[in-house]
Design an enzyme around this catalytic site. Structure first.
Site, mmCIF file in Angstrom:
data_model
loop_
_atom_site.group_PDB
_atom_site.id
_atom_site.type_symbol
_atom_site.label_atom_id
_atom_site.label_comp_id
_atom_site.label_asym_id
_atom_site.label_seq_id
_atom_site.Cartn_x
_atom_site.Cartn_y
_atom_site.Cartn_z
ATOM 1 N N ARG A 1 30.356 39.568 34.335
ATOM 2 C CA ARG A 1 31.493 40.495 34.340
ATOM 3 C C ARG A 1 31.831 41.028 32.956
ATOM 4 O O ARG A 1 32.253 42.172 32.807
ATOM 5 C CB ARG A 1 32.708 39.826 34.975
ATOM 6 C CG ARG A 1 32.519 39.569 36.467
ATOM 7 C CD ARG A 1 33.788 39.099 37.122
ATOM 8 N NE ARG A 1 33.605 38.934 38.559
ATOM 9 C CZ ARG A 1 34.579 38.572 39.384
ATOM 10 N NH1 ARG A 1 35.802 38.360 38.923
ATOM 11 N NH2 ARG A 1 34.338 38.439 40.671
ATOM 12 N N ASP B 1 51.700 43.132 36.620
ATOM 13 C CA ASP B 1 50.358 42.564 36.570
ATOM 14 C C ASP B 1 49.879 42.623 35.128
ATOM 15 O O ASP B 1 50.413 43.389 34.315
ATOM 16 C CB ASP B 1 49.396 43.339 37.480
ATOM 17 C CG ASP B 1 48.187 42.517 37.893
ATOM 18 O OD1 ASP B 1 48.213 41.937 38.988
ATOM 19 O OD2 ASP B 1 47.227 42.434 37.099
#
Length: 293
Positions: A52, A162
């Site tokens: 990732r 977030d």
């Protein structure tokens, strides 16, 4: 720079065509992510982190993981959101775990509106809102309840936070592929979403009324919280699965501090507060109510 898809003499693992994530860099990343985000990365997550973060190296035009770690050392906050977004999974959906929204619609919102209709304030926090499906679902049921009970002018808001800048950008735009509305009834699709045209025929945009109810802000749950509360309910679903026990305990205690007696905390389907906090009673499927002092 090593690009072999094998384990080297230092135990590093690399994918074909990518730089090697060595032991020193992986240990630094594990410590950094835990201290900054509360996320625990076991050795079994090594290849996931490798794969990732390769995207971030390419985006930043960095030669290897050592350079990436140096970037984090120089300015931890600059890359923190992108790093957290890369190593976590923002899986969400409209009306996910529908029983939570049924409880709001059938019981909680009517009660809160009746209590606060003439001068009170109603606040719900979506902590870890990802790409926005959760807070906009909350906005739908809230808007419908306010209308049903003649309280459209009531001071009612949803806070959505977030850490991931990419997720927050999507939430702010409020534009979703039509296939994302699978859990939304036909009636609600017609009322709360605007269908795109031409090249955007397969996309929808949330109704401006929902945007009015939702405030979207960046927030690291492990850092200081600017809001004072109180919140009538906090949704923290599928977030604490990334945390270890001490981090969960601290987070649940902080949530308790922002909820009044009788306030509600909603967790994800695989999460539990068992043995972690004695301020709440389990009153439904992953639904907790704060005890009276």
């Amino acid at each position: 720079m090593t690009t072999a898809a094998t384990m080297d003499n230092n135990g590093g693992v690399a994918a074909v065509g990518g730089p090697l994530l060595g032991n020193a860099e992986f240990e630094f990343l594990r410590t950094f992510v835990y201290e900054q985000c509360g996320i625990s990365l076991g050795e079994h997550k090594r290849q996931l982190v490798q794969g990732r973060l390769l995207r971030r190296l390419r985006a930043l035009k960095l030669r290897d993981f050592q350079a990436y770690c140096e970037l984090l050392r120089r300015d931890p906050q600059q890359e923190l959101g992108e790093l957290a977004s890369a190593i976590s999974t923002n899986v969400t959906a409209f009306f996910r775990e529908v029983h939570h929204f049924e409880l709001l619609t059938d019981e909680l919102l009517p009660r809160w509106i009746a209590e606060k209709k003439h001068g009170g304030r109603l606040r719900i926090w979506s902590a870890g809102c990802a790409t926005g499906e959760e807070p906009y679902t909350l906005a739908m049921v809230l808007a419908e309840a306010l209308e049903k009970h003649g309280a459209q002018q009531m001071d009612a808001k949803i806070l959505a936070t977030d850490l991931s800048p990419q997720a927050l950008e999507t939430a702010r735009k409020g534009v979703y592929a039509l296939e994302r509305l699978e859990g939304v009834s036909v009636e609600r699709r017609r009322r709360w979403f605007l269908r795109g045209e031409g090249d955007y025929a397969d996309y929808v945009c949330v109704n401006p009324r929902l945007r009015e109810l939702v405030s979207i802000l960046p927030l690291n749950l492990l850092h200081d919280w600017p809001m004072q509360g109180p919140f009538d309910a906090i949704f923290c679903r599928n977030v604490v699965i990334y945390f270890d026990k001490p981090t969960k305990q601290r987070l649940f205690q902080r949530y308790a501090g922002l909820l009044p007696d009788g306030g509600y905390l909603f967790l994800g389907h695989s999460e539990s507060m068992y043995g972690l906090n004695d301020s709440f009673d389990l009153i439904g499927r992953t639904v907790y109510r704060k005890r009276s002092a």
